[in-house]
Design a protein around this motif. Sequence first.
Motif, mmCIF file in Angstrom:
data_model
loop_
_atom_site.group_PDB
_atom_site.id
_atom_site.type_symbol
_atom_site.label_atom_id
_atom_site.label_comp_id
_atom_site.label_asym_id
_atom_site.label_seq_id
_atom_site.Cartn_x
_atom_site.Cartn_y
_atom_site.Cartn_z
ATOM 1 N N GLN A 123 36.873 39.562 53.534
ATOM 2 C CA GLN A 123 38.216 40.506 53.239
ATOM 3 C C GLN A 123 39.373 39.648 54.209
ATOM 4 O O GLN A 123 40.283 40.013 53.943
ATOM 5 C CB GLN A 123 37.811 41.814 53.465
ATOM 6 N N HIS A 124 38.907 39.134 55.358
ATOM 7 C CA HIS A 124 40.039 38.640 56.095
ATOM 8 C C HIS A 124 40.701 37.222 55.888
ATOM 9 O O HIS A 124 41.526 36.731 56.372
ATOM 10 C CB HIS A 124 39.427 38.432 57.591
ATOM 11 N N GLU B 222 48.922 21.853 64.355
ATOM 12 C CA GLU B 222 47.713 21.840 63.331
ATOM 13 C C GLU B 222 47.465 23.450 63.447
ATOM 14 O O GLU B 222 47.222 23.963 64.454
ATOM 15 C CB GLU B 222 46.657 20.878 63.550
ATOM 16 N N ILE B 223 47.384 23.897 62.154
ATOM 17 C CA ILE B 223 46.764 25.256 62.128
ATOM 18 C C ILE B 223 45.475 25.289 61.354
ATOM 19 O O ILE B 223 45.289 24.786 60.172
ATOM 20 C CB ILE B 223 47.692 26.136 61.360
ATOM 21 N N SER B 224 44.397 25.909 61.685
ATOM 22 C CA SER B 224 43.207 26.072 60.921
ATOM 23 C C SER B 224 42.768 27.463 61.127
ATOM 24 O O SER B 224 43.009 28.081 61.739
ATOM 25 C CB SER B 224 42.498 25.148 61.631
ATOM 26 N N PHE B 225 41.987 27.583 59.807
ATOM 27 C CA PHE B 225 41.331 29.031 59.636
ATOM 28 C C PHE B 225 39.875 28.775 59.202
ATOM 29 O O PHE B 225 39.490 27.399 58.732
ATOM 30 C CB PHE B 225 42.013 29.733 58.659
ATOM 31 N N PRO B 226 38.882 29.552 59.356
ATOM 32 C CA PRO B 226 37.499 29.302 59.032
ATOM 33 C C PRO B 226 37.374 29.380 57.542
ATOM 34 O O PRO B 226 37.887 30.133 56.766
ATOM 35 C CB PRO B 226 36.789 30.596 59.494
ATOM 36 N N SER C 276 42.322 35.666 61.276
ATOM 37 C CA SER C 276 42.460 34.843 62.463
ATOM 38 C C SER C 276 42.855 33.342 62.189
ATOM 39 O O SER C 276 42.329 32.761 61.086
ATOM 40 C CB SER C 276 41.021 34.633 63.012
ATOM 41 N N VAL C 277 43.701 32.700 62.989
ATOM 42 C CA VAL C 277 43.868 31.144 62.739
ATOM 43 C C VAL C 277 43.812 30.533 64.221
ATOM 44 O O VAL C 277 43.871 31.328 65.431
ATOM 45 C CB VAL C 277 45.330 31.030 62.300
ATOM 46 N N CYS C 278 43.607 29.301 64.286
ATOM 47 C CA CYS C 278 43.575 28.548 65.401
ATOM 48 C C CYS C 278 44.957 27.677 65.470
ATOM 49 O O CYS C 278 45.146 26.964 64.272
ATOM 50 C CB CYS C 278 42.018 27.705 65.460
ATOM 51 N N VAL C 279 45.726 27.630 66.544
ATOM 52 C CA VAL C 279 47.017 26.638 66.381
ATOM 53 C C VAL C 279 46.747 25.856 67.725
ATOM 54 O O VAL C 279 46.581 26.049 68.600
ATOM 55 C CB VAL C 279 48.094 27.735 66.762
ATOM 56 N N GLU C 280 46.620 24.459 67.018
ATOM 57 C CA GLU C 280 46.558 23.493 68.107
ATOM 58 C C GLU C 280 48.074 23.021 68.235
ATOM 59 O O GLU C 280 48.848 22.437 67.250
ATOM 60 C CB GLU C 280 45.996 22.242 67.428
ATOM 61 N N LEU C 281 48.738 23.416 69.371
ATOM 62 C CA LEU C 281 50.186 23.033 69.542
ATOM 63 C C LEU C 281 50.913 21.798 69.486
ATOM 64 O O LEU C 281 51.920 21.735 68.880
ATOM 65 C CB LEU C 281 50.749 24.095 70.712
ATOM 66 N N ALA C 282 50.191 20.684 69.947
ATOM 67 C CA ALA C 282 50.491 19.533 69.782
ATOM 68 C C ALA C 282 49.498 18.656 70.515
ATOM 69 O O ALA C 282 48.428 19.120 70.614
ATOM 70 C CB ALA C 282 51.748 19.413 70.947
ATOM 71 N N PHE C 283 49.799 17.249 70.522
ATOM 72 C CA PHE C 283 48.609 16.341 71.137
ATOM 73 C C PHE C 283 49.015 15.989 72.537
ATOM 74 O O PHE C 283 49.989 15.270 72.699
ATOM 75 C CB PHE C 283 48.412 15.041 70.061
ATOM 76 N N LEU C 284 48.174 16.280 73.392
ATOM 77 C CA LEU C 284 48.427 15.899 74.746
ATOM 78 C C LEU C 284 48.197 14.506 75.071
ATOM 79 O O LEU C 284 48.491 13.745 75.974
ATOM 80 C CB LEU C 284 47.492 16.698 75.755
ATOM 81 N N ILE D 174 44.933 35.060 67.206
ATOM 82 C CA ILE D 174 45.511 33.737 67.244
ATOM 83 C C ILE D 174 44.832 32.892 68.314
ATOM 84 O O ILE D 174 45.032 33.291 69.406
ATOM 85 C CB ILE D 174 47.083 33.693 67.181
ATOM 86 N N SER D 175 44.129 32.121 68.039
ATOM 87 C CA SER D 175 43.597 31.191 69.243
ATOM 88 C C SER D 175 44.404 30.051 69.523
ATOM 89 O O SER D 175 44.724 29.024 68.651
ATOM 90 C CB SER D 175 42.078 30.805 68.764
#
Length: 225
Positions: A144-145, A128-132, A186-194, A112-113
């Motif tokens: 497979q992932h 926002e959550i993103s994956f490749p 794997s996922v990338c999580v952008e927690l909020a907007f600064l 988790i990034s």
Amino acid sequence: MNMMKITWAKILLCGFLLLLLPFSTVEAQPAAADSSCMVLIDPAHGGSDTGVKVSKKGVEKDITLAVALALKKQLEESDRKITVCLTRTEDAAVSIDERIRMAEQLKPRALISLHVNGGFGAGASGYEISFPGQQNITKESAEQHMNRSIRLGQRLQKSLEEVFPRKGRGIREAPVPLLSVLHAPSVCVELAFLTNEADRDKIISAKTQKDVVQALAKGIREYLK
Ligand SMILES: [Zn+2]
């Protein structure tokens, strides 16, 4: 007497192996999968790379590190079977290549990034959550992932929704460099907007960070089940 002999034999053997150690590190095997690191948390940015920076407190690299450290603690304390590794544990620069290498060697069950967003005008807000996506993966074996990455993203979205109701911007495909090799789900999580005032006030507060940590931990635990 025999016991004594065995003990000395052990000590001598250990000493011998220790002498060999400096020569064997180059050929060292990657850390064992699963047992040593089940979850790899990546607090994005660090050191001179601040990420999004809007004020003294509103600095992406500091928020991602604070959340990552608390998340490791929360996960490991809530379930003794869960082991968590971090790509950095202090305010230091770690290259994307180094982070990718960690994922490759540790082979965690989830990566988790953590990021905090900025831009798209002051009105843009939410997590926002993103994956490749398929086209962003550089390794065929990584396919497979894919499904697991989406499932992990869905779990995290479900639990983050409890902290930020109706603030989800969805789960989407994105060309995230760290995830492009996909050594693990794997996922990338952008927690909020600064760059959004309301988001910023929330995400820099200790209370919200605590809630976010609990939500992420819950989502990860459910995914690991
Ligand atoms: Zn970032």
